[in-house]
Design an enzyme around this catalytic site. Structure first.
Site, PDB file in Angstrom:
ATOM      1  N   LYS A  43      17.669 -23.577 -11.930  1.00 55.86           N
ATOM      2  CA  LYS A  43      18.021 -23.293 -10.538  1.00 55.86           C
ATOM      3  C   LYS A  43      19.306 -22.457 -10.462  1.00 55.86           C
ATOM      4  O   LYS A  43      19.338 -21.417  -9.822  1.00 55.86           O
ATOM      5  CB  LYS A  43      18.217 -24.619  -9.792  1.00 55.86           C
ATOM      6  CG  LYS A  43      18.959 -24.500  -8.486  1.00 55.86           C
ATOM      7  CD  LYS A  43      19.192 -25.877  -7.879  1.00 55.86           C
ATOM      8  CE  LYS A  43      20.210 -25.886  -6.771  1.00 55.86           C
ATOM      9  NZ  LYS A  43      21.606 -25.797  -7.214  1.00 55.86           N
ATOM     10  N   ASN A  44      20.352 -22.928 -11.141  1.00 54.27           N
ATOM     11  CA  ASN A  44      21.646 -22.272 -10.948  1.00 54.27           C
ATOM     12  C   ASN A  44      21.748 -20.888 -11.592  1.00 54.27           C
ATOM     13  O   ASN A  44      22.629 -20.119 -11.241  1.00 54.27           O
ATOM     14  CB  ASN A  44      22.789 -23.179 -11.421  1.00 54.27           C
ATOM     15  CG  ASN A  44      22.991 -24.349 -10.471  1.00 54.27           C
ATOM     16  OD1 ASN A  44      22.421 -24.370  -9.370  1.00 54.27           O
ATOM     17  ND2 ASN A  44      23.774 -25.336 -10.887  1.00 54.27           N
TER      18      ASN A  44
ATOM     19  N   CYS B 187      24.833 -28.883  -1.077  1.00 55.44           N
ATOM     20  CA  CYS B 187      24.947 -30.337  -0.919  1.00 55.44           C
ATOM     21  C   CYS B 187      26.334 -30.734  -0.436  1.00 55.44           C
ATOM     22  O   CYS B 187      27.338 -30.149  -0.853  1.00 55.44           O
ATOM     23  CB  CYS B 187      24.662 -31.015  -2.263  1.00 55.44           C
ATOM     24  SG  CYS B 187      22.926 -30.965  -2.706  1.00 55.44           S
TER      25      CYS B 187
ATOM     26  N   ARG C 101      34.379 -28.271  -1.375  1.00 59.66           N
ATOM     27  CA  ARG C 101      33.779 -27.056  -1.936  1.00 59.66           C
ATOM     28  C   ARG C 101      34.299 -25.751  -1.311  1.00 59.66           C
ATOM     29  O   ARG C 101      33.512 -24.954  -0.770  1.00 59.66           O
ATOM     30  CB  ARG C 101      32.250 -27.115  -1.840  1.00 59.66           C
ATOM     31  CG  ARG C 101      31.665 -28.394  -2.402  1.00 59.66           C
ATOM     32  CD  ARG C 101      30.162 -28.376  -2.436  1.00 59.66           C
ATOM     33  NE  ARG C 101      29.649 -27.712  -3.617  1.00 59.66           N
ATOM     34  CZ  ARG C 101      28.357 -27.590  -3.900  1.00 59.66           C
ATOM     35  NH1 ARG C 101      27.469 -28.080  -3.079  1.00 59.66           N
ATOM     36  NH2 ARG C 101      27.957 -26.982  -4.991  1.00 59.66           N
TER      37      ARG C 101
ATOM     38  N   ASP D 242      26.487 -32.530 -12.421  1.00 62.80           N
ATOM     39  CA  ASP D 242      25.133 -32.604 -11.856  1.00 62.80           C
ATOM     40  C   ASP D 242      24.272 -33.673 -12.530  1.00 62.80           C
ATOM     41  O   ASP D 242      23.201 -34.006 -12.033  1.00 62.80           O
ATOM     42  CB  ASP D 242      24.428 -31.243 -11.956  1.00 62.80           C
ATOM     43  CG  ASP D 242      24.963 -30.253 -10.939  1.00 62.80           C
ATOM     44  OD1 ASP D 242      25.810 -30.646 -10.119  1.00 62.80           O
ATOM     45  OD2 ASP D 242      24.532 -29.090 -10.965  1.00 62.80           O
TER      46      ASP D 242
ATOM     47  N   ARG E 159      14.866 -28.943  -3.337  1.00 64.66           N
ATOM     48  CA  ARG E 159      15.747 -27.775  -3.426  1.00 64.66           C
ATOM     49  C   ARG E 159      16.029 -27.424  -4.874  1.00 64.66           C
ATOM     50  O   ARG E 159      16.375 -26.276  -5.179  1.00 64.66           O
ATOM     51  CB  ARG E 159      17.074 -28.069  -2.725  1.00 64.66           C
ATOM     52  CG  ARG E 159      17.029 -27.901  -1.222  1.00 64.66           C
ATOM     53  CD  ARG E 159      18.430 -27.828  -0.650  1.00 64.66           C
ATOM     54  NE  ARG E 159      19.291 -27.117  -1.565  1.00 64.66           N
ATOM     55  CZ  ARG E 159      20.549 -27.436  -1.843  1.00 64.66           C
ATOM     56  NH1 ARG E 159      21.095 -28.456  -1.250  1.00 64.66           N
ATOM     57  NH2 ARG E 159      21.255 -26.728  -2.690  1.00 64.66           N
TER      58      ARG E 159
END
Ligand code: UD1
Length: 417
Positions: free
Chosen positions: A22-23, A116, A121, A304, A397
């Site tokens: 994903k990242n 999220c 952040r 994560d 997601r």
């Protein structure tokens, strides 16, 4: 909102394949607009964040075709259209359009990214980096307008090795005159994946994967091609499931160096596994020992995987401690874990104590964030009875085809709208 229903207690066996990261993928899509005209990105995961990024790319007049797991992107007629808040807040990675559009057009308008809710952040390191390259940043409430008549390469020091800022400044630096040097860069594998993509387009990027990255623009850019690395977080999630429920479970697509910190911890707490080429074989560990985990930037233990690991440690004999150093709001999953029978105790914003082993019981829970949702999903797999995870869209997601993949290895799991 979708709901995942799990009947717990079933062994996991057979083979499960890890999807593209994903990242990495969420950075590679925005990066593709830097290519001459066209790009191909292979091994793209089918996740909601990618769907939203495609919507933004289409708004920018890029043409995108999906063939199997590859995305064919034609950005030859791209237009620099302001990105509206309703799209940018759908995910964190929308911030990569800042660096990419700034490099391509010298201007970008976009709102603060989403993602999220796991902490404040901020994106100050990204902004400072753009300014150091010569951009003027105007912020009006949530809206960012970033402009540069000319970007000029420079040596930039990051106060913290942020993944997002490292990639964003790499992207912006492709449009700068001269060489940009990032000192104290993040070293996560996804940065190497993005650097390879930029190198394939003709840009000069040296040192990705180390603390010092050098980037140089390129007068004649080529089309782009890249394959997304396997997802180390999805991989770690499956490994944790294997340690709890595996019966010779095979996990395909392992890159050992990407998950070394997790593997070392698992060995320390008694989990046994075998890795042959890119396949891990893992079975349930009957006697899990407690441990201390501190989340750190790569190559440290990934934040994560902290929440999935919390569920594993509810089955360890004794007290474990997790110290979360990156985010101040990443223990929300523990509320529902406790409702399922776990004993976890939030000692401070950054410290969690877990006392095990505890038998978990299925109940109705709510996924509050992506990896917190994954931790509840793992809890549902090991719990007695039925677990219903509401608001499970956050899990989708980041985990590609999660329910069908788990079904194929023996889990009793369904998703309903
Ligand atoms: C990325 C990942 C996310 C992962 C995180 C850490 C994506 C899309 N998301 O998020 O899954 O949890 O890395 O591995 O790749 N920080 C600042 N100012 C900044 C930037 C970051 O203070 O300008 C702080 C953050 O609040 C956080 C820490 O630095 O405490 C790490 O953030 P960063 O590495 O940037 O993570 P993200 O890019 O948000």
């Amino acid at each position: 909102m979708s709901k995942i229903t799990i009947e717990g207690g079933h062994q996991l066996s057979g083979e499960i394949k890890i999807s593209g990261a994903k990242n990495s993928a969420v950075a590679l899509l925005p990066a593709s607009i830097l290519a001459n005209k066209k790009s191909v990105i292979y091994n793209v995961p089918e996740i909601k964040d990618i769907d939203y990024l495609i919507k933004i790319m289409e708004l920018l007049n890029c043409k995108i075709e999906h063939k199997e797991d590859a995305l064919y992107i034609d950005s030859s007629e791209i237009k620099n259209i302001p990105i509206p808040e309703e799209l940018s807040v759908q995910m964190r990675a929308s911030y990569y359009f800042m660096g990419a559009l700034l490099a391509k057009f010298g201007h970008v308008e976009i709102s603060f990214p989403g993602g999220c809710n796991i902490g404040a952040r901020p994106i100050d390191i990204h902004i400072k980096g753009f300014e150091e390259l010569g951009a003027k940043v105007e912020i009006n409430k949530n809206r960012y307008s970033i402009t540069a008549k000319k970007l000029i390469g420079k040596k930039i020091y990051f106060d913290f090795p942020s993944v997002g800022a490292t990639i964003n400044i790499m992207l912006a630096a492709t449009g700068a005159e001269g060489t940009t040097i990032i000192e104290n860069a993040a070293m996560e594998p996804e940065i190497v994946n993005v650097a390879s993509f930029l190198i394939n387009m003709g840009f000069k990027v040296r040192g990705a994967g180390t603390k010092r990255i050098e980037i140089e623009g390129c007068p004649k850019v080529k089309d782009g091609v890249i394959e997304v690395f396997p997802d180390r977080i999805e991989c770690g999630t499956f490994v944790i499931m294997g340690a709890l429920l595996g019966n010779n479970l095979k996990i395909k697509g392992i890159i050992k160096e990407h998950i070394e910190a997790l593997l070392m911890k698992l060995t320390e707490i008694g989990v046994k596994y075998k890795i042959e080429e890119d396949v891990m074989t893992i079975s349930k560990c009957e006697n899990i020992k407690p441990t201390y985990i501190k989340t750190l930037v790569f190559p440290g233990f990934p934040t994560d995987l902290q929440q999935p690991m919390t569920t594993l440690l509810t089955q360890a004999k004794g007290k474990s401690i997790i110290e979360e150093t990156l985010y101040e709001n990443r223990f929300k999953n523990t509320y529902d874990l406790n409702r399922m029978g776990a004993i976890t105790n939030v000692l401070s914003l950054h410290k969690l104590e877990i006392t095990g082993p505890r038998k978990l019981k299925g109940t109705k829970v709510i996924a509050t964030d992506l990896r917190g949702g994954a931790s509840l999903l793992i809890a549902g797999l090991i719990a007695e009875g039925t677990t219903e995870i509401e608001s499970c869209d956050v899990i989708l997601r980041g985990y590609s085809h999660i329910t069908s993949k788990l079904k194929s290895i023996g889990a009793k799991i369904e998703i309903t709208e």
